[in-house]
Design a protein around this motif. Structure first.
Motif, PDB file in Angstrom:
ATOM      1  N   GLN A  96       0.963  -0.982  -0.046  1.00 54.59           N
ATOM      2  CA  GLN A  96      -0.319   0.641  -0.072  1.00 54.59           C
ATOM      3  C   GLN A  96       0.768   0.724   0.203  1.00 54.59           C
ATOM      4  O   GLN A  96       0.363   2.138  -0.574  1.00 54.59           O
ATOM      5  N   MET A  97       2.320   1.274   0.703  1.00 53.94           N
ATOM      6  CA  MET A  97       2.612   2.380   0.991  1.00 53.94           C
ATOM      7  C   MET A  97       3.764   2.444  -0.845  1.00 53.94           C
ATOM      8  O   MET A  97       3.585   3.243  -1.541  1.00 53.94           O
ATOM      9  N   GLN A  98       4.076   1.165  -1.474  1.00 55.66           N
ATOM     10  CA  GLN A  98       3.874   1.848  -2.893  1.00 55.66           C
ATOM     11  C   GLN A  98       3.657   2.386  -4.094  1.00 55.66           C
ATOM     12  O   GLN A  98       3.281   3.101  -4.656  1.00 55.66           O
ATOM     13  N   GLN A  99       2.319   1.960  -3.306  1.00 63.65           N
ATOM     14  CA  GLN A  99       0.968   1.681  -4.579  1.00 63.65           C
ATOM     15  C   GLN A  99       0.713   4.176  -4.157  1.00 63.65           C
ATOM     16  O   GLN A  99       0.478   3.803  -5.122  1.00 63.65           O
ATOM     17  N   SER A 100       0.993   3.955  -2.731  1.00 66.22           N
ATOM     18  CA  SER A 100       0.839   5.351  -2.702  1.00 66.22           C
ATOM     19  C   SER A 100       1.735   6.131  -2.964  1.00 66.22           C
ATOM     20  O   SER A 100       1.284   7.154  -3.418  1.00 66.22           O
ATOM     21  N   GLY A 101       2.696   5.749  -3.441  1.00 68.07           N
ATOM     22  CA  GLY A 101       3.631   6.698  -3.808  1.00 68.07           C
ATOM     23  C   GLY A 101       4.825   7.630  -3.245  1.00 68.07           C
ATOM     24  O   GLY A 101       5.683   7.550  -3.126  1.00 68.07           O
ATOM     25  N   MET A 102       3.947   6.956  -1.491  1.00 74.18           N
ATOM     26  CA  MET A 102       4.840   7.087  -0.770  1.00 74.18           C
ATOM     27  C   MET A 102       6.910   6.351  -0.410  1.00 74.18           C
ATOM     28  O   MET A 102       7.425   6.719  -0.050  1.00 74.18           O
ATOM     29  N   MET A 103       6.934   5.591  -1.136  1.00 74.94           N
ATOM     30  CA  MET A 103       7.674   4.417  -0.821  1.00 74.94           C
ATOM     31  C   MET A 103       8.482   4.259  -2.909  1.00 74.94           C
ATOM     32  O   MET A 103       7.502   4.077  -3.430  1.00 74.94           O
ATOM     33  N   THR A 104       9.714   4.335  -2.864  1.00 74.85           N
ATOM     34  CA  THR A 104       9.644   4.210  -4.005  1.00 74.85           C
ATOM     35  C   THR A 104      11.082   3.329  -4.077  1.00 74.85           C
ATOM     36  O   THR A 104      11.527   2.804  -3.029  1.00 74.85           O
ATOM     37  N   PRO A 105      11.296   2.739  -4.967  1.00 73.03           N
ATOM     38  CA  PRO A 105      12.619   1.574  -5.403  1.00 73.03           C
ATOM     39  C   PRO A 105      13.666   1.823  -4.579  1.00 73.03           C
ATOM     40  O   PRO A 105      14.559   0.963  -4.041  1.00 73.03           O
TER      41      PRO A 105
END
Length: 178
Positions: A96-105
């Motif tokens: 969810q954090m990745q999908q929300s854009g708050m986590m990048t690779p």
């Protein structure tokens, strides 16, 4: 009138089928965080891209371990202590954090995203942020620490729950014996 009732019923069904966000657990049955000054020993864990070195760590119940986490990879990695079920739950949060854009690779955006549209879970006591005491994120080329007192014997894992990393083999065995 029929349409209004149908829409209200549909909204209720959607609300009841949505995931419930619980507050992060403040206690863990296998131990608790500790200050580094209380550590009885240090263990260095090197994070490569999709690997941990060492792959297994043995600990005695009652020990306080200072984990020194060195990310030698090109991607953001996590060091998380728990059992397989805990990791599975945390992987959903990380997705969810990745999908929300708050986590990048390679890193995290602003850590407190409780006010993001569609991601405000503060009414249930849990804003979207990465602040569990049994876990730390380490950006590429960085070093971090996590100190933990292990209270009882357990078969645990240390894992990276960044989406896809656990499944690619970024998990190790943590055995706490009496």
């Amino acid at each position: 009138m029929f349409l209004r009732k149908s829409l209200a019923l549909a909204a209720c069904v959607l609300a009841l089928s949505s995931p419930v966000w619980a507050a992060p657990a403040s206690t863990y049955d296998f131990g608790q965080p500790a200050p580094a000054s209380k550590a009885t020993r240090s263990v260095e864990v090197v994070m490569g891209d999709m690997s941990f070195t060492p792959k297994a760590i043995d600990i005695k119940a009652g020990e306080t371990i200072r984990f020194v986490l060195v990310n030698k990879g090109q991607l953001l990695h996590e060091f998380n202590l728990g059992d397989a079920a805990m990791h599975a739950r945390h992987q959903q949060e990380m997705l969810q954090m990745q999908q929300s854009g708050m986590m990048t690779p390679t890193g995290m955006m602003n850590m407190d995203h409780g006010s993001m549209a569609g991601m405000d879970h503060s009414s249930q006591g849990h804003a979207m942020k990465h602040d569990d005491p049994n876990s730390v994120l380490v950006e590429p080329g960085k070093t971090a620490e996590l100190t933990w007192t292990f209270s009882k014997a357990a078969n645990l894992e240390f894992a990276c729950n960044v989406p896809g990393h656990y499944q690619a083999g970024m998990v190790g065995k943590l055995t706490v014996s009496q």
